[in-house]
Write a protein that holds these residues in place. Structure first.
Motif, PDB file in Angstrom:
ATOM      1  N   LYS A 139       1.120  -1.131  -0.077  1.00  0.00           N
ATOM      2  CA  LYS A 139      -0.032  -0.207  -0.012  1.00  0.00           C
ATOM      3  C   LYS A 139       1.058   1.294  -0.057  1.00  0.00           C
ATOM      4  O   LYS A 139       1.814   1.413   0.730  1.00  0.00           O
ATOM      5  N   ASP A 140       0.717   1.947  -1.050  1.00  0.00           N
ATOM      6  CA  ASP A 140       1.441   3.343  -1.221  1.00  0.00           C
ATOM      7  C   ASP A 140       3.009   3.211  -0.829  1.00  0.00           C
ATOM      8  O   ASP A 140       3.540   4.098  -0.112  1.00  0.00           O
ATOM      9  N   GLY A 141       3.735   2.153  -1.398  1.00  0.00           N
ATOM     10  CA  GLY A 141       5.085   1.906  -1.354  1.00  0.00           C
ATOM     11  C   GLY A 141       5.440   1.173  -0.181  1.00  0.00           C
ATOM     12  O   GLY A 141       6.600   0.900  -0.062  1.00  0.00           O
ATOM     13  N   ASP A 142       4.514   0.961   0.743  1.00  0.00           N
ATOM     14  CA  ASP A 142       4.966   0.366   2.043  1.00  0.00           C
ATOM     15  C   ASP A 142       4.333  -1.102   1.844  1.00  0.00           C
ATOM     16  O   ASP A 142       3.262  -1.367   1.255  1.00  0.00           O
ATOM     17  N   SER A 143       5.123  -2.159   2.371  1.00  0.00           N
ATOM     18  CA  SER A 143       4.669  -3.662   2.212  1.00  0.00           C
ATOM     19  C   SER A 143       5.050  -4.260   3.472  1.00  0.00           C
ATOM     20  O   SER A 143       5.980  -3.971   4.289  1.00  0.00           O
ATOM     21  N   PHE A 144       4.371  -5.464   3.786  1.00  0.00           N
ATOM     22  CA  PHE A 144       4.673  -6.059   5.018  1.00  0.00           C
ATOM     23  C   PHE A 144       3.806  -7.414   4.775  1.00  0.00           C
ATOM     24  O   PHE A 144       2.956  -7.575   3.922  1.00  0.00           O
ATOM     25  N   ILE A 145       4.401  -8.442   5.620  1.00  0.00           N
ATOM     26  CA  ILE A 145       3.673  -9.860   5.466  1.00  0.00           C
ATOM     27  C   ILE A 145       2.615  -9.923   6.669  1.00  0.00           C
ATOM     28  O   ILE A 145       2.873  -9.504   7.600  1.00  0.00           O
ATOM     29  N   ALA A 189     -12.934   4.388  -1.733  1.00  0.00           N
ATOM     30  CA  ALA A 189     -12.381   2.912  -2.237  1.00  0.00           C
ATOM     31  C   ALA A 189     -10.896   2.991  -2.402  1.00  0.00           C
ATOM     32  O   ALA A 189     -10.076   2.242  -1.747  1.00  0.00           O
ATOM     33  N   LEU A 190     -10.103   4.028  -2.856  1.00  0.00           N
ATOM     34  CA  LEU A 190      -8.717   4.362  -3.252  1.00  0.00           C
ATOM     35  C   LEU A 190      -8.025   4.311  -2.098  1.00  0.00           C
ATOM     36  O   LEU A 190      -6.734   3.753  -1.731  1.00  0.00           O
ATOM     37  N   SER A 191      -8.748   4.961  -1.022  1.00  0.00           N
ATOM     38  CA  SER A 191      -7.780   5.075   0.197  1.00  0.00           C
ATOM     39  C   SER A 191      -7.671   4.207   1.394  1.00  0.00           C
ATOM     40  O   SER A 191      -6.891   4.046   1.961  1.00  0.00           O
ATOM     41  N   SER A 192      -8.553   3.204   0.907  1.00  0.00           N
ATOM     42  CA  SER A 192      -8.710   1.864   1.806  1.00  0.00           C
ATOM     43  C   SER A 192      -8.012   0.592   1.216  1.00  0.00           C
ATOM     44  O   SER A 192      -7.794  -0.320   1.771  1.00  0.00           O
ATOM     45  N   VAL A 193      -8.140   0.494  -0.252  1.00  0.00           N
ATOM     46  CA  VAL A 193      -7.660  -0.533  -0.867  1.00  0.00           C
ATOM     47  C   VAL A 193      -6.335  -0.933  -0.798  1.00  0.00           C
ATOM     48  O   VAL A 193      -5.314   0.045  -0.622  1.00  0.00           O
TER      49      VAL A 193
END
Length: 407
Positions: free
Chosen positions: A233-239, A396-400
């Motif tokens: 999400k927005d350049g951030d990622s996690f497992i 929608a876009l802010s939560s997906v």
């Protein structure tokens, strides 16, 4: 061209007249010139877990030109299990939820190659001890003549031989025993990222934040083949870790990394208005399209789904593979449902009918029941009948979020 298409194309070229590999080999007999060194005791009492990518153990191809199915997955699974059983009495397929402990964990990455008249199996492997330290790594390869295309013996045999080569190398070099490789770690404690192929996701899907805690709602089938799931999400990622699921409703909730700034509330009483405008956001066709979310617009077409399905409603916003799990959002910014499927057009086209934008979402009523049953927090708001496209799109876009599945 995808790997699956390549395999199907190559298999259609194989001769029906060859008759080489039609009988399964004996798992207790090694290839010529391969043997366990003298004086080495077989590791019967070592607790061995082994991992094979689930998709590869279920893979099969139907070849229309020959009207037969080639079962690569079942042949691979049976061969690996038979080979390991010959030397390890205490072996078990890896299960990330199991509390069973292991002394050694064998991670196998198989790869098929079909080149007339042979089929080749290449197996890369990593062997971990019970502290998840790699104690042996390598690659083995074996080829056999394919034989009759409808016979799975060659697929079994080539998988058996490649596995045997790995096991002989491990036994001869490490001389494993329960004493030097004691079972200390539970499979549930394994860092599964170490087992998966992290170079490319197996599949992708969509999810969205459902509450302030950062918990994410998606379709269960998006996660069912995953060894682990990465959220982006927005350049951030996690497992993320799954915390609740329902195969019947095709719903799942996974645990987020931190609190969500924006999330989607359900509409109170989950009422649907026929014809109302909706927005759907997803991450379809990854590998073809860009990594940014794909937004489509449509309307609620019907309160019902396919005949016999009481939980779904129909909407017209276009969706593609990878959109599953994405939210269907009203112009008021309320969650109305979650995209789960699209109408299969193949049979209808053959009948001369070409329907357009017939897609299905799980009704918010069933989402609310699922969340309540699993004690997952969510908000409900009064219907905003003065909403507009900007409100819907922003919500929608802010939560997906994008979900990538790895094996």
């Amino acid at each position: 061209m995808s790997t699956n298409k390549i395999i199907v194309v190559v298999l259609t070229m194989l001769s029906l007249t060859a008759c080489v590999s039609t009988t399964k080999m004996n798992a207790k007999k090694l290839p010529k010139g391969v043997k366990i060194s003298k004086g080495i005791e077989l590791p019967r009492n070592v607790q061995l877990a082994y991992y094979l990518p689930k998709s590869l153990t279920e893979q099969s191809f139907y070849i229309n030109s020959h009207k037969t199915r080639v079962n690569t997955g079942p042949a691979l699974k049976a061969a690996v299990d038979d080979a390991i059983s010959t030397y390890f009495d205490n072996k078990v397929p890896f299960d990330r939820k199991s509390e069973d402990k292991f002394g050694l964990l064998l991670d196998i990455e198989p790869k098929w190659k079909f080149s007339y008249p042979d089929v080749t199996m290449t197996m890369k492997y990593n062997l971990f001890d019970s502290s998840m330290k790699i104690v042996k790594t390598g690659k083995k390869e074996f080829s056999v003549a394919f034989g009759h295309i409808s016979n799975d013996a060659a697929l079994y045999n080539v998988s058996l031989r490649a596995t045997q080569l790995i096991l002989v190398e491990v036994i001869n070099s490490l001389k494993p025993s329960a004493e030097n490789y004691p079972a200390k770690m539970a499979m549930s404690d394994v860092d599964v990222v170490k087992l998966a192929n992290t170079e490319k996701p197996f599949s992708s899907g969509t999810g969205f934040f459902i509450n302030k805690k950062g918990q994410i709602l998606t379709a269960a089938h998006v996660l069912e083949q995953c060894l682990y799931t990465k959220v982006s999400k927005d350049g951030d990622s996690f497992i993320a870790q799954p915390i609740a699921s329902s195969t019947l409703l095709d719903l799942a909730v996974i645990k987020g990394k931190k609190e969500a700034k924006r999330y989607l509330p359900l509409r109170k009483k989950q009422e649907l208005f026929l014809g109302e405008q909706v927005t759907n956001v997803g991450y379809p066709l990854q590998g073809l399209l860009s990594q940014s979310p794909n937004l489509t617009r449509g309307n609620v077409s019907s309160h019902g789904g396919l005949k016999g399905s009481i939980a779904n409603f129909q909407f017209s916003a276009p969706i593609q593979p990878g959109s599953s799990g994405g939210p269907v959002v009203s112009d008021g910014g309320e969650l109305l449902g979650i995209a789960v499927s699209s109408l299969s057009y193949k049979a209808l086209i053959e009948e001369g009918t070409l329907p357009q934008n017939v897609n299905f979402a799980l009704n918010g009523k069933f989402i609310a029941k699922f969340l309540n049953k699993n004690k997952i927090d969510f908000d409900e708001v009064e219907p905003n009948m003065k909403g507009n496209i900007r409100i819907s799109n922003d919500a929608a876009l802010s939560s997906v979020v994008q979900l990538n599945c790895y094996q």
